[in-house]
Design an enzyme around this catalytic site. Structure first.
Site, PDB file in Angstrom:
ATOM      1  CB  CYS A 121      -0.957  -0.002   1.183  1.00 35.65           C
ATOM      2  SG  CYS A 121      -2.315  -1.165   0.981  1.00 35.65           S
ATOM      3  CB  SER A 167     -17.985   9.501   1.634  1.00 36.41           C
ATOM      4  OG  SER A 167     -18.159   8.148   1.276  1.00 36.41           O
ATOM      5  CE  LYS A 168     -11.189  13.118   0.881  1.00 37.73           C
ATOM      6  NZ  LYS A 168     -10.161  14.028   1.451  1.00 37.73           N
ATOM      7  CG  ASP A 223     -10.983  -1.900   1.302  1.00 34.81           C
ATOM      8  OD1 ASP A 223     -10.331  -1.504   2.284  1.00 34.81           O
ATOM      9  OD2 ASP A 223     -10.653  -1.685   0.131  1.00 34.81           O
ATOM     10  N   GLY A 230     -11.269 -13.280 -12.979  1.00 32.17           N
ATOM     11  CA  GLY A 230     -10.427 -12.097 -12.931  1.00 32.17           C
ATOM     12  C   GLY A 230     -10.026 -11.600 -14.300  1.00 32.17           C
ATOM     13  CG  HIS A 231      -8.865  -8.161 -17.131  1.00 34.04           C
ATOM     14  ND1 HIS A 231      -9.196  -8.700 -18.362  1.00 34.04           N
ATOM     15  CD2 HIS A 231      -8.155  -7.037 -17.394  1.00 34.04           C
ATOM     16  CE1 HIS A 231      -8.711  -7.929 -19.318  1.00 34.04           C
ATOM     17  NE2 HIS A 231      -8.078  -6.915 -18.763  1.00 34.04           N
ATOM     18  CB  SER A 232      -4.194 -11.298 -16.519  1.00 37.46           C
ATOM     19  OG  SER A 232      -4.571 -12.023 -17.687  1.00 37.46           O
ATOM     20  CG  ASP A 281      -8.973  -1.082   5.759  1.00 35.48           C
ATOM     21  OD1 ASP A 281      -9.391   0.009   5.324  1.00 35.48           O
ATOM     22  OD2 ASP A 281      -8.701  -2.034   5.000  1.00 35.48           O
TER      23      ASP A 281
END
Length: 347
Positions: free
Chosen positions: A16, A47-48, A90, A138-140, A226
C-alpha cells in the site's frame, strides 16, 4: 539449482506504500465527488470510505471494493495471500461479510515466468478460502511491473453498515494491529530485514480483519476504517473530517511493531511516509515532547493494517472482549471531541 524469486526487485513500490498521496488523489477525484443521482447508492465516491455500498432490498446492502498493488514480499504465494487479505479487509472494515472475489493481475511476462504468477494467484485463492469465499475469475494484462489484487463483493445488513464518517463526540479510538509494516517492508527491500522480523511482518500481513463482521453488529461502534497506505494519521484525519470532529491521540499508547524503530534508525523509511506527511501534516498538531521520529511512525504506510474503531465508552468492555477473543491487539489510542481548529492533536 532452483532460482529464488525476489519479487520486490521488479517494482518501484511496495504494498500500500504504492498508493497515490492523499493530496494528489484529492486533485484526481475533484470533479467526481458529487453524490450521484441514485437513491440506492448508500456509500459512493462522494465520501472517502473503504468501499461502495448499494441497497439491494430486504434490508441488505452490497459492498463492493477493489485493491491492488506491487509486491511487498519476495515470495509469490505469500504476496498473493497478502494482497488478497488487504483487499478483503475493505469489506470487513464496513462491518460486512465477503461473498465473492475476482483477481486483478498485471504481469511482466518478458521478465517473470507465468508459473510465478500462478503461485501469486494460488496464494490469493488460499486466503479467499480462509475467508470462506471463492476466487471466481479475474482479468490480466502484460505490465512492466508485477501488480496483483482483488475486486471483492460483500453483504451487510444496512443497520450494521459501518462508515468512516459517522463517529460521535466522546467516542474512544481503538486500533487492532501495531504500526510499522512500512518500515519493515522497506528494510526488506534494502536487504536489512532479519529473519525473525520477516516472520513477524508476514504473520501480520496475512491476518484477516474478519473481526469487522462481528463489530458491524455492535451498535456502540459508530465508525470504522482500516489503516492502509495513508498511514494511521491519514485515515484518522479522514475519519475526523468526515465526522466533523477532532481527535486527541496519545502517542505512547499507539502499538508499534517492536523492531520498527530499529529499522527506522537504519534509515529504512518508505517514500510513502514523506508523501503522506506532505499531504496532511498541516492538519495535525504534535506535542513538543514527542520523539523527533514520531512523524515516521504516524505516517508510516501500512498494508492490510488494523481496524481503526470509534466506539462509545459504554461499549468499551464488549469491544475489548471481542478483540481479545479474536487474538488481536486491543489498543485504546485516543478519543474524539467536538470539532476544533485541527482534525487531530497528538500528545
Amino acid at each position: 539449482m532452483t532460482e529464488t524469486i525476489q519479487l520486490t526487485k521488479y517494482s518501484h513500490g511496495a504494498g500500500c506504500g504504492c498508493k497515490i498521496a492523499p493530496q494528489v488523489l484529492d486533485t484526481i477525484l475533484k470533479s467526481n465527488l458529487a453524490a450521484p443521482d441514485d437513491k440506492n447508492l448508500l456509500v459512493g465516491n462522494s465520501s472517502k470510505d473503504d468501499a461502495a455500498a448499494y441497497d439491494i432490498g430486504n434490508g441488505m446492502a452490497l459492498i463492493s471494493t477493489t485493491d491492488f498493488f506491487m509486491p511487498i514480499v519476495d515470495d509469490p504465494f505469500s504476496f498473493g495471500r497478502i494482497a488478497g487479505a488487504n483487499a478483503i479487509s475493505d469489506v470487513y472494515a464496513m462491518g460486512g461479510r465477503p461473498i465473492l472475489a475476482i483477481a486483478i493481475l498485471g504481469w511482466p511476462v518478458d521478465k517473470l515466468a507465468p508459473g510465478v504468477a500462478q503461485q501469486v494467484v494460488e496464494g490469493a485463492r488460499s486466503i479467499c478460502a480462509e475467508a470462506g469465499i471463492a476466487l471466481a475469475g479475474g482479468h490480466s494484462i502484460d505490465n512492466p511491473e508485477p501488480i496483483f489484487g482483488l475486486a471483492v463483493n460483500g453483504l451487510v445488513r444496512i443497520e450494521h453498515l459501518k462508515r468512516n464518517s459517522t463517529a460521535q463526540p466522546g467516542d474512544l479510538l481503538f486500533l487492532t494491529k501495531p504500526i510499522g509494516i512500512g518500515l519493515l517492508s522497506t528494510a526488506q527491500k534494502k536487504g536489512l530485514l532479519q529473519e525473525d522480523d520477516l516472520q513477524t511482518m508476514m504473520k501480520q500481513l496475512m491476518q484477516l480483519n474478519s473481526v469487522g463482521e462481528k463489530l458491524g453488529s455492535l451498535p456502540g461502534v459508530h465508525a470504522m476504517t482500516d489503516v492502509t497506505g495513508f498511514g494511521l494519521m491519514g485515515h484518522l484525519v479522514e475519519m475526523c473530517e468526515g465526522s466533523r470532529l477532532s481527535a486527541t491521540v496519545h502517542y505512547l499508547q499507539i502499538p508499534i511493531i517492536p523492531a520498527a524503530e530499529k529499522y527506522l534508525a537504519m534509515g529504512a523509511i518508505p517514500g510513502g511516509t514523506q508523501r503522506n506527511w506532505a499531504s496532511y501534516g498541516q492538519k495535525l498538531q504534535l506535542a513538543k515532547d514527542l520523539p523527533p521520529t514520531a512523524m515516521n511512525i504516524l505516517a508510516d504506510p501500512q498494508t492490510n493494517g488494523g481496524l481503526l474503531i470509534a466506539v462509545d465508552k459504554k461499549s468499551e468492555k464488549e469491544l475489548r472482549d471481542i478483540l481479545t477473543a479474536s487474538q488481536l491487539t486491543c489498543a485504546m489510542i485516543g478519543e474524539l471531541t467536538e470539532q476544533r481548529e485541527l482534525p487531530a492533536y497528538v500528545r
